[in-house]
Motif scaffolding. Structure first.
Motif, PDB file in Angstrom:
ATOM      1  N   LYS A 553      45.301  44.092  32.270  1.00  0.00           N
ATOM      2  CA  LYS A 553      45.177  45.141  31.255  1.00  0.00           C
ATOM      3  C   LYS A 553      44.524  46.403  31.798  1.00  0.00           C
ATOM      4  O   LYS A 553      43.691  47.028  31.155  1.00  0.00           O
ATOM      5  CB  LYS A 553      44.390  44.618  30.050  1.00  0.00           C
ATOM      6  CG  LYS A 553      44.997  43.413  29.364  1.00  0.00           C
ATOM      7  CD  LYS A 553      46.392  43.704  28.800  1.00  0.00           C
ATOM      8  CE  LYS A 553      46.958  42.493  28.064  1.00  0.00           C
ATOM      9  NZ  LYS A 553      48.325  42.748  27.540  1.00  0.00           N
ATOM     10  N   GLY A 554      44.904  46.782  33.005  1.00  0.00           N
ATOM     11  CA  GLY A 554      44.474  48.044  33.565  1.00  0.00           C
ATOM     12  C   GLY A 554      43.123  48.034  34.246  1.00  0.00           C
ATOM     13  O   GLY A 554      42.665  49.090  34.706  1.00  0.00           O
ATOM     14  N   THR A 555      42.464  46.880  34.336  1.00  0.00           N
ATOM     15  CA  THR A 555      41.136  46.827  34.948  1.00  0.00           C
ATOM     16  C   THR A 555      41.127  45.807  36.074  1.00  0.00           C
ATOM     17  O   THR A 555      41.472  44.641  35.864  1.00  0.00           O
ATOM     18  CB  THR A 555      40.071  46.451  33.908  1.00  0.00           C
ATOM     19  OG1 THR A 555      40.091  47.399  32.848  1.00  0.00           O
ATOM     20  CG2 THR A 555      38.690  46.432  34.547  1.00  0.00           C
ATOM     21  N   TYR A 556      40.730  46.271  37.262  1.00  0.00           N
ATOM     22  CA  TYR A 556      40.625  45.378  38.411  1.00  0.00           C
ATOM     23  C   TYR A 556      39.282  44.668  38.424  1.00  0.00           C
ATOM     24  O   TYR A 556      38.249  45.242  38.039  1.00  0.00           O
ATOM     25  CB  TYR A 556      40.784  46.148  39.723  1.00  0.00           C
ATOM     26  CG  TYR A 556      42.215  46.470  40.076  1.00  0.00           C
ATOM     27  CD1 TYR A 556      43.086  45.472  40.503  1.00  0.00           C
ATOM     28  CD2 TYR A 556      42.691  47.782  39.977  1.00  0.00           C
ATOM     29  CE1 TYR A 556      44.404  45.765  40.834  1.00  0.00           C
ATOM     30  CE2 TYR A 556      44.011  48.080  40.313  1.00  0.00           C
ATOM     31  CZ  TYR A 556      44.859  47.066  40.729  1.00  0.00           C
ATOM     32  OH  TYR A 556      46.162  47.350  41.055  1.00  0.00           O
ATOM     33  N   GLY A 557      39.302  43.421  38.869  1.00  0.00           N
ATOM     34  CA  GLY A 557      38.073  42.680  39.069  1.00  0.00           C
ATOM     35  C   GLY A 557      37.471  42.988  40.422  1.00  0.00           C
ATOM     36  O   GLY A 557      37.936  43.869  41.157  1.00  0.00           O
ATOM     37  N   ALA A 558      36.426  42.260  40.756  1.00  0.00           N
ATOM     38  CA  ALA A 558      35.766  42.473  42.051  1.00  0.00           C
ATOM     39  C   ALA A 558      36.673  41.994  43.182  1.00  0.00           C
ATOM     40  O   ALA A 558      37.414  41.021  43.026  1.00  0.00           O
ATOM     41  CB  ALA A 558      34.440  41.719  42.090  1.00  0.00           C
ATOM     42  N   PRO A 559      36.642  42.659  44.333  1.00  0.00           N
ATOM     43  CA  PRO A 559      37.454  42.212  45.479  1.00  0.00           C
ATOM     44  C   PRO A 559      37.036  40.818  45.935  1.00  0.00           C
ATOM     45  O   PRO A 559      35.862  40.447  45.879  1.00  0.00           O
ATOM     46  CB  PRO A 559      37.159  43.257  46.550  1.00  0.00           C
ATOM     47  CG  PRO A 559      36.627  44.443  45.816  1.00  0.00           C
ATOM     48  CD  PRO A 559      35.894  43.892  44.626  1.00  0.00           C
ATOM     49  N   GLU A 560      38.008  40.053  46.392  1.00  0.00           N
ATOM     50  CA  GLU A 560      37.763  38.735  46.960  1.00  0.00           C
ATOM     51  C   GLU A 560      38.199  38.755  48.419  1.00  0.00           C
ATOM     52  O   GLU A 560      39.286  39.251  48.741  1.00  0.00           O
ATOM     53  CB  GLU A 560      38.529  37.659  46.197  1.00  0.00           C
ATOM     54  CG  GLU A 560      38.105  37.499  44.750  1.00  0.00           C
ATOM     55  CD  GLU A 560      38.863  36.390  44.046  1.00  0.00           C
ATOM     56  OE1 GLU A 560      39.744  35.791  44.701  1.00  0.00           O
ATOM     57  OE2 GLU A 560      38.586  36.129  42.867  1.00  0.00           O
ATOM     58  N   ALA A 561      37.355  38.238  49.273  1.00  0.00           N
ATOM     59  CA  ALA A 561      37.627  38.259  50.707  1.00  0.00           C
ATOM     60  C   ALA A 561      37.713  36.841  51.247  1.00  0.00           C
ATOM     61  O   ALA A 561      37.058  35.923  50.744  1.00  0.00           O
ATOM     62  CB  ALA A 561      36.550  39.034  51.453  1.00  0.00           C
ATOM     63  N   SER A 562      38.537  36.685  52.262  1.00  0.00           N
ATOM     64  CA  SER A 562      38.684  35.396  52.922  1.00  0.00           C
ATOM     65  C   SER A 562      38.879  35.658  54.411  1.00  0.00           C
ATOM     66  O   SER A 562      39.699  36.497  54.797  1.00  0.00           O
ATOM     67  CB  SER A 562      39.882  34.631  52.357  1.00  0.00           C
ATOM     68  OG  SER A 562      40.070  33.410  53.030  1.00  0.00           O
ATOM     69  N   THR A 563      38.111  34.964  55.224  1.00  0.00           N
ATOM     70  CA  THR A 563      38.227  35.130  56.670  1.00  0.00           C
ATOM     71  C   THR A 563      38.167  33.771  57.352  1.00  0.00           C
ATOM     72  O   THR A 563      37.598  32.810  56.815  1.00  0.00           O
ATOM     73  CB  THR A 563      37.087  36.007  57.235  1.00  0.00           C
ATOM     74  OG1 THR A 563      35.836  35.359  56.981  1.00  0.00           O
ATOM     75  CG2 THR A 563      37.085  37.386  56.600  1.00  0.00           C
ATOM     76  N   THR A 564      38.761  33.704  58.526  1.00  0.00           N
ATOM     77  CA  THR A 564      38.635  32.518  59.357  1.00  0.00           C
ATOM     78  C   THR A 564      38.891  32.914  60.805  1.00  0.00           C
ATOM     79  O   THR A 564      39.633  33.856  61.077  1.00  0.00           O
ATOM     80  CB  THR A 564      39.623  31.408  58.929  1.00  0.00           C
ATOM     81  OG1 THR A 564      39.359  30.221  59.678  1.00  0.00           O
ATOM     82  CG2 THR A 564      41.053  31.821  59.169  1.00  0.00           C
ATOM     83  N   GLN A 565      38.253  32.203  61.682  1.00  0.00           N
ATOM     84  CA  GLN A 565      38.408  32.449  63.107  1.00  0.00           C
ATOM     85  C   GLN A 565      38.589  31.123  63.841  1.00  0.00           C
ATOM     86  O   GLN A 565      38.004  30.107  63.454  1.00  0.00           O
ATOM     87  CB  GLN A 565      37.196  33.179  63.691  1.00  0.00           C
ATOM     88  CG  GLN A 565      37.096  34.644  63.333  1.00  0.00           C
ATOM     89  CD  GLN A 565      35.961  35.319  64.060  1.00  0.00           C
ATOM     90  OE1 GLN A 565      34.967  34.675  64.410  1.00  0.00           O
ATOM     91  NE2 GLN A 565      36.079  36.611  64.299  1.00  0.00           N
TER      92      GLN A 565
END
Length: 813
Positions: A553-565
């Protein structure tokens, strides 16, 4: 002056027909090891070129001075057999060669029929085929390059096949998806967008090679649609089974190496025009050859345009491909190549297609049903740049470095339907989408390849390193609207842009950054005269980063990050090849593979990578002086450490269960292949694959099918026969692709198997004009293609019966 050398006689064939899909055994009457020579003959008078040829090969050339007076030769360079080199020397001269005996050849004007061997750009050389397939007229090849350097198929202890230029032309194969459908053991699964996913033995092929340089495709992002036009490629080499030794992470299914066309030694022009069903029209211009008098600068240019409607109402589009490449010999031993290609496409697509009833039954709509709107649109723009350098230190050692860069943009606006149809009937929802996907891929590879004798053993070593990088910038928005009647679709609903869709529904933005580098090496040593040991390993460094942001509905939530090495991951490889005789070899191999994971444990540690182990036993034959290859293989691939829900732990991974590395799956089966000239004038490519996949350990699916897209039985056969005698200007072709049923993606119904028959007839009007007609799906089979088949949608009909007429003009110089 006569020059003499004991040349190899032609192979006499005795063909034994075995039960099954095709002959799997041919006995050679006589064969010896092929002799190759180092040629460095520049373009010059034909008399001078023939004298240089005789000096190298000790072959006596007998020819009337009247035939060679004022005639020039394009020259020849490289490590070639006698007849292949002679064919290149005579390119464009209009002369034929006929061997009187092992060390004497005569030249003469072409004859309509007889025993003379016609040499040039459109015939098979009596010497063994090389890696390049263009102009050979063959459905097989003498060597492949996907494993670095050149290797015969029978010397590789894994399953490898090649789709040649000849077969692509005969079957009118213009898309990569069509190559996959006609390649042994592979399945092309339609993606939610215009492209596909490629599966081999139940596992995805997510990294492709371009002239031997691997770059990620379809592994991480929605924007790599694999819609490559095949007009610019000489061949496609396919390895089935893990390819971690070559590419590192995420290569469980294998790899495909797309090898580009390059400039030829002799001037060549081919102009093609096509017309077919559903207002399908196409034109292509392909020009190549030397760009200077010495022949050290060679170029290639291809322009292809294709436009078509569809058996689906409203659907259709156009595609345009332009390609240019140049190769330059700085010296006789150093060659540099550069090139660029651009592919653009614009279409009105039919995405997501048809749903089914809630009980899984077919709703029975006609194949022409379009679920989209008049404003459906899809745009693709892909640009590739490549460069490579090869230096030959001598006949045994060389170094090669190559770079590939690809930028791809895909955006789409479309309407589809969403939801399962209630068993008693009822409405579903429209779903409107906007997608904007941007992908950048970079790849580099450098290796040294050498042969040597040491400690009394014949040995070969390859040492190399490669690097790949993929970055994406993706956005999509969608919104659902109730009230859709699947039996009466409204194609004129108002269009909404991405901002309106996000305001009314959902949206997502995401960015991937995936980098991988590695060092690799293989060592081949001939332990005994018939036994060769191959050992290899790769050490990989893998870095994965993902950032996503979703909203409603036009509003973004907080960014989610995922990393792996993954650092310093070693994947070993070993194989044994036992030469039963000069035509047949038996082999065994073992290969490791790994796939990094991003799932977290209850302590928020990243799960260790999925690990795979592949075992393969087989037998291969290279028959008829290399004009026919055959193989039989049995394989088992176990994959473990797959993420499974930790149902005994707390729900502290984003409010849900965390994971443990406990899942295990298995793929196993066997396959048989046959490709090349099985009888004089008959080219055949045939294969049968039996493959089962199963969850050995899983919370939800233990004991069930793992890969829903992989059929248990898969048969692919295509042959083309040039008629003999007075009918030699005609050729006829036919084939079938058949598979057993598969399970739907949502596991609620079975997708029926099918058998599709195709045919072709061609007529060579003269040396310059050829006309052909291809009839596909001859019996008009109604079927669904592999896709994300589910009750809620993604059920696509395959093409009905259709025809394509082709005219090819190849002027003779």
């Amino acid at each position: 002056m006569a020059h003499r050398y004991a040349a190899r006689p032609l192979l006499a064939l005795a063909i034994s027909m075995a039960s099954g899909i095709a002959p799997l055994y041919l006995q050679a009457a006589e064969t010896t090891q092929a002799q190759t020579y180092r040629f460095d003959i520049p373009g010059q008078s034909l008399d001078g070129a023939l004298a240089a040829f005789s000096a190298v090969t000790r072959i006596q050339v007998l020819v009337s001075g009247e035939l060679t007076q004022g005639v020039t030769s394009p020259g020849v360079r490289g490590n070639l057999g006698q007849r292949e080199a002679l064919g290149l020397l005579l390119g464009g001269t209009g002369l034929n060669a006929a061997f009187i005996n092992a060390d004497t050849v005569t030249l003469e004007k072409p004859v309509a029929s007889g025993g003379a061997l016609e040499v040039g750009a459109t015939t098979i050389s009596a010497e063994r085929l090389g890696a390049t397939t263009e102009g050979t007229g063959s459905y097989t090849t003498g060597a492949v390059t996907l494993g670095k350097g050149e290797q015969k198929l029978k010397d590789i202890p894994q399953s490898v096949s090649v789709m040649t230029r000849k077969q692509m032309d005969d079957q009118n194969t213009t898309k990569l998806s069509e190559v996959v459908k006609r390649t042994p053991g592979l399945t092309a699964t339609k993606s939610p967008g215009p492209g596909m996913f490629i599966f081999s033995r139940g596992f995805e092929i997510g990294t492709l090679q371009y002239d031997g340089v691997g770059i990620p495709r379809n592994t991480y992002t929605l924007g790599s649609y694999l819609t490559e036009n095949m007009a610019i490629y000489d061949r496609v080499e396919t390895l089935r089974g893990p390819a971690a030794l070559l590419q590192g992470a995420n290569s469980p299914g294998g790899t495909m190496n797309l090898v580009r066309k390059r400039g030829q030694q002799a001037p060549t022009v081919t102009i093609t025009a096509k017309a077919g069903s559903w207002d399908h029209y196409g034109t292509q211009v392909d020009v190549g050859g030397p760009m200077n008098a010495e022949g050290t600068l060679r170029g290639r240019f291809v322009a292809d345009y294709d436009t078509t409607n569809s058996f689906v109402d409203y659907a259709g589009g156009w595609n345009q491909t332009v390609y240019a490449a140049v190769d330059y010999d700085f010296t006789a031993d150093t060659t540099v190549g550069v090139g660029i290609s651009n592919q653009k496409g614009h279409s009105r697509p039919n995405f997501m297609s048809l749903p089914r009833y809630a009980d899984g039954s077919d709703i029975g709509l006609p194949r022409s049903t379009f679920v989209g709107a008049s404003w459906n649109r899809n745009v693709n723009n892909q640009t590739q740049v490549f460069a490579d350098l090869e230096h030959r230190f001598n006949d045994d050692w060389k170094v090669k470095a190559a770079l590939v860069a690809m930028d791809e943009h895909n955006d789409a606006t479309y309407q589809a339907t969403w939801d399962t149809i209630p068993n008693g009937g009822g409405s579903v929802r429209y779903i409107d989408w906007v997608t904007d996907f941007n992908t950048k891929s970079r790849g580099a590879d450098v290796y040294v390849d050498g042969k040597f004798d040491g400690l009394g053993f014949q040995q070969e070593m390859i040492l190399g390193a490669n690097y790949s990088k993929l970055t994406t910038d993706d956005l999509w928005a969608r919104a659902a609207t109730p009230g859709a009647d699947i039996f009466n679709i409204d194609h004129n609903r108002p269009q909404r842009d991405k901002y309106q869709l996000f305001r009314d529904g959902w949206g997502s933005k995401s960015w991937y950054d995936v980098r991988q580098k590695g060092i690799y090496g293989t060592w081949r040593v001939k332990l005994l005269d018939p036994l060769t040991l191959i050992v290899g390993a790769r050490t990989s460094w893998y870095d994965f980063s993902y950032i996503g942001q979703s909203g409603i509905k036009g509003t973004y939530g907080a960014p989610e990050a995922s990393t792996t090495q993954t650092n310093g991951k070693v994947t070993p490889y070993t194989g044994l090849v036992y030469e039963l005789n000069e035509q047949w070899s038996a082999y065994a191999s073992y290969a490791d593979a790994f796939e990094p994971q991003t799932n977290q444990t209850t302590s928020h540690a990243i799960l260790k990578p999925i690990e795979g182990k592949n075992y393969e036993l087989g037998i291969k034959g290279e028959l008829a002086d290399g004009r026919l290859n055959t193989s039989f293989a049995i394989f088992r691939y176990d994959q473990e450490n797959r993420a499974a829900q930790d149902l005994q732990g707390p729900m502290n991974c984003n409010g849900w269960y965390c994971s443990v590395a406990s899942g295990k799956v298995r793929s196993q089966g066997f396959e048989a292949t046959l490709s090349g000239e099985v009888l004089p004038g008959l080219q055949l490519n045939s294969s049968y694959t039996y493959n089962t996949t199963k969850f050995l350990k899983d919370d939800d699916y233990e004991g069930k099918i793992f890969s829903t897209w992989t059929p248990k039985h898969l048969l692919k056969v295509w042959g083309d026969y040039q008629l003999p005698g007075d009918w030699q200007k005609f050729s006829v072709g036919a084939g079938v692709t058949a598979q057993s049923s598969t399970e739907a993606y949502d596991r609620t119904f079975s997708v029926p198997g099918n058998a599709l028959w195709d045919s072709r007839v061609a007529y060579k009007i003269n040396q310059e004009f050829t006309v052909a007609a291809n009839l596909n799906n001859m019996f008009d089979k109604k079927y669904y293609i592999p896709a994300y088949n589910a009750n809620w949608g993604s059920n696509y009909y395959g093409d009905p019966r259709n025809v394509m007429f082709t005219m090819t003009y190849t002027p003779q110089f």
